[in-house]
Design an enzyme around this catalytic site. Structure first.
Site, PDB file in Angstrom:
ATOM      1  CB  THR A 236      -0.941   3.217   4.052  1.00  0.00           C
ATOM      2  OG1 THR A 236      -1.317   2.379   2.957  1.00  0.00           O
ATOM      3  CG2 THR A 236      -1.310   4.657   3.726  1.00  0.00           C
TER       4      THR A 236
ATOM      5  CE  LYS B  55      -3.454   2.739   0.107  1.00  0.00           C
ATOM      6  NZ  LYS B  55      -2.876   1.738   1.017  1.00  0.00           N
TER       7      LYS B  55
END
Length: 292
Positions: free
Chosen positions: A101, A176
């Site tokens: 991420t 995300k």
């Protein structure tokens, strides 16, 4: 088509999730090279047949598919763009898949630099934590060229069950951020519900039997609340990494002139826990906020 006969997979980042993910690829018969800053973390996967690489450059020189699962955006930038990184030393025609991420803008930068060297770069952050990684049931959010996504899709299916193409470079990372924003406020609600049950004199485990199956149900309520009640605060996902994700989302929201009060509150609570030494605990340790 990428097969075990024409593909060498490099995997960089053998942590809580990475070790399981690399294991699935190895179990499917693919040659796998691994690199981690701490070789000891890779001992288990090496014993199963993975090859050790001394650096990202060593991975890039031999692997035509590389998956990265590291900690922070600066780690991603170093691994991909550093002098001894992947892109400066990669094989033309290779596929690079960053499952960390990270920031959408960095994903775009990596995509553009990779394209100059005829390398396909995809941002593919995941959700599902250690359980999803272990079971090969991660949700994977894809940004990049659709043709590149189609080429690596069979490999991604070894790691996840919900694999969705979101758009061009950076779109996976933006998705995300949506995921982390939803989780951040939800985790506050999960913890408050458990603490409320305890203070009301209820059996929290019995309460969970009712509320997990109703409108309040969520992944965090079903999977992390039971860990809270058992006093299990081992990381499926580190608090320090969640704070990193929330900061990225806050920065992106500010850039878009968007208020995110729930996210801001969650980050302030996690920041307090980190200051008390909980940065290496799992995100379910937010439960301790009410216990400190």
């Amino acid at each position: 088509m990428l097969t075990a006969d024409n593909t060498v997979i490099g995997f960089i980042g053998i942590g809580v999730m990475g070790k399981s993910m690399a294991g699935h690829l190895l179990a499917a018969g693919f040659p796998v090279m691994v690199y981690s800053r701490t070789k000891e973390k890779a001992a288990g996967i090496i014993e199963k047949g993975a090859l050790w690489a001394e650096s990202p450059r060593a991975v890039a020189e031999k692997a035509n598919v590389v998956i990265t699962m590291v900690g922070y955006p600066n780690d991603v930038e170093e691994v991909y763009l550093g002098e001894n990184g992947l892109i400066p030393n990669g094989i033309p025609g290779s596929y690079y898949i960053d499952m960390t991420t990270s920031s959408p803008s960095l994903a775009e930068k990596i995509y553009n630099e990779a394209k100059k060297r005829d390398i396909y770069a995809i941002d593919a952050p995941v959700s599902g934590g250690d359980i999803g990684a272990r079971d090969g049931k991660l949700s994977i959010m894809i940004g990049g060229d659709y043709d590149a996504f189609e080429a690596v899709h069979p490999l991604l299916k070894l790691l996840g069950t919900n694999i969705v193409y979101q758009g061009q470079a950076g779109a996976g990372q933006h998705t995300k951020m949506c995921n982390q924003i939803a989780i951040a406020s939800n985790m506050i609600g999960v913890c408050e519900a458990i603490i409320y049950a305890e203070k009301a004199g209820l059996d929290p485990e019995t309460v969970l039997k009712s509320i997990t199956a109703g409108a309040a149900g969520s992944w965090s309520l079903s999977n992390l609340a039971p860990r809270m009640l058992k006093g299990d605060f081992e990381p499926g996902f580190y608090i320090k990494h969640f704070i990193k994700d929330m900061k990225i989302a806050l920065d992106e929201a500010e850039r878009m002139d968007m208020e995110v009060p729930g996210l801001a509150l969650a980050k302030s609570m996690y920041d307090k826990l980190a200051s008390l030494g909980e940065e290496n605990s799992g995100t379910q340790a937010l439960y301790k906020y009410w216990k400190k």
